[in-house]
Scaffold this motif. Structure first.
Motif, PDB file in Angstrom:
ATOM      1  N   VAL A 106       0.875  -1.172   0.000  1.00 55.45           N
ATOM      2  CA  VAL A 106       0.000   0.000   0.000  1.00 55.45           C
ATOM      3  C   VAL A 106       0.917   1.228   0.000  1.00 55.45           C
ATOM      4  O   VAL A 106       1.804   1.342   0.852  1.00 55.45           O
ATOM      5  CB  VAL A 106      -0.906   0.010   1.250  1.00 55.45           C
ATOM      6  CG1 VAL A 106      -1.711   1.305   1.330  1.00 55.45           C
ATOM      7  CG2 VAL A 106      -1.854  -1.197   1.244  1.00 55.45           C
ATOM      8  N   LEU A 107       0.703   2.109  -0.973  1.00 55.11           N
ATOM      9  CA  LEU A 107       1.566   3.284  -1.102  1.00 55.11           C
ATOM     10  C   LEU A 107       1.028   4.419  -0.242  1.00 55.11           C
ATOM     11  O   LEU A 107      -0.066   4.927  -0.500  1.00 55.11           O
ATOM     12  CB  LEU A 107       1.611   3.696  -2.574  1.00 55.11           C
ATOM     13  CG  LEU A 107       2.822   4.476  -3.027  1.00 55.11           C
ATOM     14  CD1 LEU A 107       4.098   3.669  -2.812  1.00 55.11           C
ATOM     15  CD2 LEU A 107       2.689   4.846  -4.495  1.00 55.11           C
ATOM     16  N   ILE A 108       1.800   4.790   0.785  1.00 58.62           N
ATOM     17  CA  ILE A 108       1.386   5.906   1.634  1.00 58.62           C
ATOM     18  C   ILE A 108       2.458   6.988   1.548  1.00 58.62           C
ATOM     19  O   ILE A 108       3.600   6.773   1.974  1.00 58.62           O
ATOM     20  CB  ILE A 108       1.180   5.450   3.091  1.00 58.62           C
ATOM     21  CG1 ILE A 108       0.048   4.414   3.137  1.00 58.62           C
ATOM     22  CG2 ILE A 108       0.871   6.645   4.003  1.00 58.62           C
ATOM     23  CD1 ILE A 108      -0.247   3.854   4.491  1.00 58.62           C
ATOM     24  N   MET A 117       0.811  -7.238   5.142  1.00 62.10           N
ATOM     25  CA  MET A 117       1.010  -8.624   5.565  1.00 62.10           C
ATOM     26  C   MET A 117       0.658  -8.770   7.042  1.00 62.10           C
ATOM     27  O   MET A 117       0.565  -7.774   7.766  1.00 62.10           O
ATOM     28  CB  MET A 117       2.475  -9.026   5.333  1.00 62.10           C
ATOM     29  CG  MET A 117       3.441  -8.308   6.256  1.00 62.10           C
ATOM     30  SD  MET A 117       5.184  -8.346   5.699  1.00 62.10           S
ATOM     31  CE  MET A 117       5.478 -10.077   5.501  1.00 62.10           C
ATOM     32  N   SER A 118       0.495 -10.005   7.480  1.00 63.21           N
ATOM     33  CA  SER A 118       0.221 -10.226   8.901  1.00 63.21           C
ATOM     34  C   SER A 118       1.548 -10.449   9.634  1.00 63.21           C
ATOM     35  O   SER A 118       2.568 -10.787   9.019  1.00 63.21           O
ATOM     36  CB  SER A 118      -0.674 -11.449   9.081  1.00 63.21           C
ATOM     37  OG  SER A 118       0.040 -12.598   8.690  1.00 63.21           O
ATOM     38  N   VAL A 130       6.858  -2.332   7.399  1.00 61.15           N
ATOM     39  CA  VAL A 130       5.548  -2.684   7.982  1.00 61.15           C
ATOM     40  C   VAL A 130       4.963  -1.483   8.734  1.00 61.15           C
ATOM     41  O   VAL A 130       5.694  -0.578   9.149  1.00 61.15           O
ATOM     42  CB  VAL A 130       5.677  -3.935   8.902  1.00 61.15           C
ATOM     43  CG1 VAL A 130       6.084  -5.155   8.085  1.00 61.15           C
ATOM     44  CG2 VAL A 130       6.639  -3.695  10.051  1.00 61.15           C
ATOM     45  N   PRO A 131       3.642  -1.474   8.893  1.00 61.47           N
ATOM     46  CA  PRO A 131       2.978  -0.295   9.485  1.00 61.47           C
ATOM     47  C   PRO A 131       3.083  -0.260  11.005  1.00 61.47           C
ATOM     48  O   PRO A 131       2.480  -1.080  11.683  1.00 61.47           O
ATOM     49  CB  PRO A 131       1.516  -0.453   9.058  1.00 61.47           C
ATOM     50  CG  PRO A 131       1.319  -1.917   8.817  1.00 61.47           C
ATOM     51  CD  PRO A 131       2.652  -2.490   8.450  1.00 61.47           C
ATOM     52  N   LEU A 165      -4.673  -1.587   5.216  1.00 56.67           N
ATOM     53  CA  LEU A 165      -3.655  -2.572   5.585  1.00 56.67           C
ATOM     54  C   LEU A 165      -4.288  -3.566   6.555  1.00 56.67           C
ATOM     55  O   LEU A 165      -5.163  -3.212   7.345  1.00 56.67           O
ATOM     56  CB  LEU A 165      -2.481  -1.866   6.267  1.00 56.67           C
ATOM     57  CG  LEU A 165      -1.598  -1.037   5.332  1.00 56.67           C
ATOM     58  CD1 LEU A 165      -0.870   0.059   6.102  1.00 56.67           C
ATOM     59  CD2 LEU A 165      -0.607  -1.935   4.601  1.00 56.67           C
ATOM     60  N   GLN A 166      -3.815  -4.826   6.502  1.00 54.91           N
ATOM     61  CA  GLN A 166      -4.508  -5.841   7.313  1.00 54.91           C
ATOM     62  C   GLN A 166      -4.126  -5.837   8.777  1.00 54.91           C
ATOM     63  O   GLN A 166      -4.952  -6.139   9.620  1.00 54.91           O
ATOM     64  CB  GLN A 166      -4.319  -7.243   6.725  1.00 54.91           C
ATOM     65  CG  GLN A 166      -2.877  -7.651   6.470  1.00 54.91           C
ATOM     66  CD  GLN A 166      -2.811  -9.073   5.909  1.00 54.91           C
ATOM     67  OE1 GLN A 166      -3.172 -10.016   6.579  1.00 54.91           O
ATOM     68  NE2 GLN A 166      -2.354  -9.202   4.678  1.00 54.91           N
TER      69      GLN A 166
END
Ligand code: UDP
Length: 254
Positions: free
Chosen positions: A6-8, A16-17, A66-67, A83-84
């Motif tokens: 995801v482009l932020i 991903m998890s 990762v977020p 995002l998941q």
């Protein structure tokens, strides 16, 4: 397998998890084919990278971005590309320590003030007794090649780099070639929390996505940095409108 992103604000965040990431780390440490550089990106990091192309280049050398935190999750929701799972640096530190405990892997603690990395390592062994401590080094006696070589000589499975952003990601990008089989990750102020020097927000604040407010109240010096948060949200809305314009233009042309 290519990872969905995801482009932020021009930063490609892996969708991903945490379980998926832990499986990849496990696989990598078993195969011993390459190193992995992981960035946990929070709004401050994304904003700094937007302003500094050289910092962005360092981050883009990561295998996974990762977020880190609800701000980035919220940004993905605003962009209708959710995002998941939130994967914060501090949670990953504990997941990696737990993994290292199960598999008797080694961890190097690099960064934070004198004595803090040692205390963080000591507390880690109390929680995870089978973790092997490859070494500790505080983050104020230089960050150059000699230090990197000294750390690499211990052949750590994990290198936790607690130098804060942007230094920690720049350091990992510059020296990761010295760590052919390690997992490298910037951990910000995690050693300060692990050592007991600073407290993490209580569960209530975490559950309600208010960790930022807790940090602001308990560490007011962070106030200036936190002014980045509303700017981040405004930039995300700007991206949303820009994406929409491109979408409408494309619709007109078809
Ligand atoms: N730090 C360091 N060397 C430096 C500058 C900072 O070791 O030259 C350490 C600092 O002591 C702290 C961490 O880097 O432990 C940064 O923590 P901060 O809370 O700013 O990071 P965050 O968790 O917000 O990413």
């Amino acid at each position: 397998m290519t990872q969905a992103k995801v482009l932020i604000l021009d930063m490609p965040i892996d969708n991903m998890s945490k379980t998926n990431l832990l499986n990849i780390v496990d696989n990598e440490l078993e195969q011993r084919e390459k190193n992995l550089f992981i960035v946990t990106a929070n709004p401050e990091i994304i904003m700094s990278a937007k302003k500094s192309p050289s910092y962005r280049d360092s981050i883009l050398q990561a295998d996974f971005i990762v977020p880190d935190g609800s701000g980035v999750m919220m940004a993905s929701d605003i962009l209708n590309d959710s995002l998941q799972e939130k994967i914060t640096g501090y949670d990953l530190v504990h997941s990696f320590l737990s993994y290292a405990n199960d598999k008797k892997k080694s961890v190097y603690f690099f960064g934070s003030k004198d004595g803090v990395a040692v205390d963080a390592a000591i507390n880690s062994i109390k929680l995870y007794p089978n973790v092997r401590i490859a070494g500790t080094k505080h983050g104020y006696s230089g960050h150059g090649l000699d230090i990197a070589e000294e750390i690499a000589a211990t052949k750590p499975d994990f290198v936790f780099i607690g130098l804060g952003a942007p230094l920690q990601e720049k350091w990992a990008a510059e020296y990761k070639h010295l760590f052919p089989n390690s997992i490298l990750m910037g951990v910000g102020g995690s050693f300060d929390v692990l050592s007991g020097k600073t407290k993490r927000a209580p569960q209530f604040w975490l559950n309600n996505n208010l960790e930022w407010m807790y940090r602001l109240i308990t560490q007011p010096v962070r106030g200036k940095r936190m002014l980045q948060l509303p700017v981040f949200v405004a930039e995300v809305y700007k991206q949303k409108w820009a994406n929409r314009k491109v979408y409408v233009k494309r619709e007109r042309h078809t």
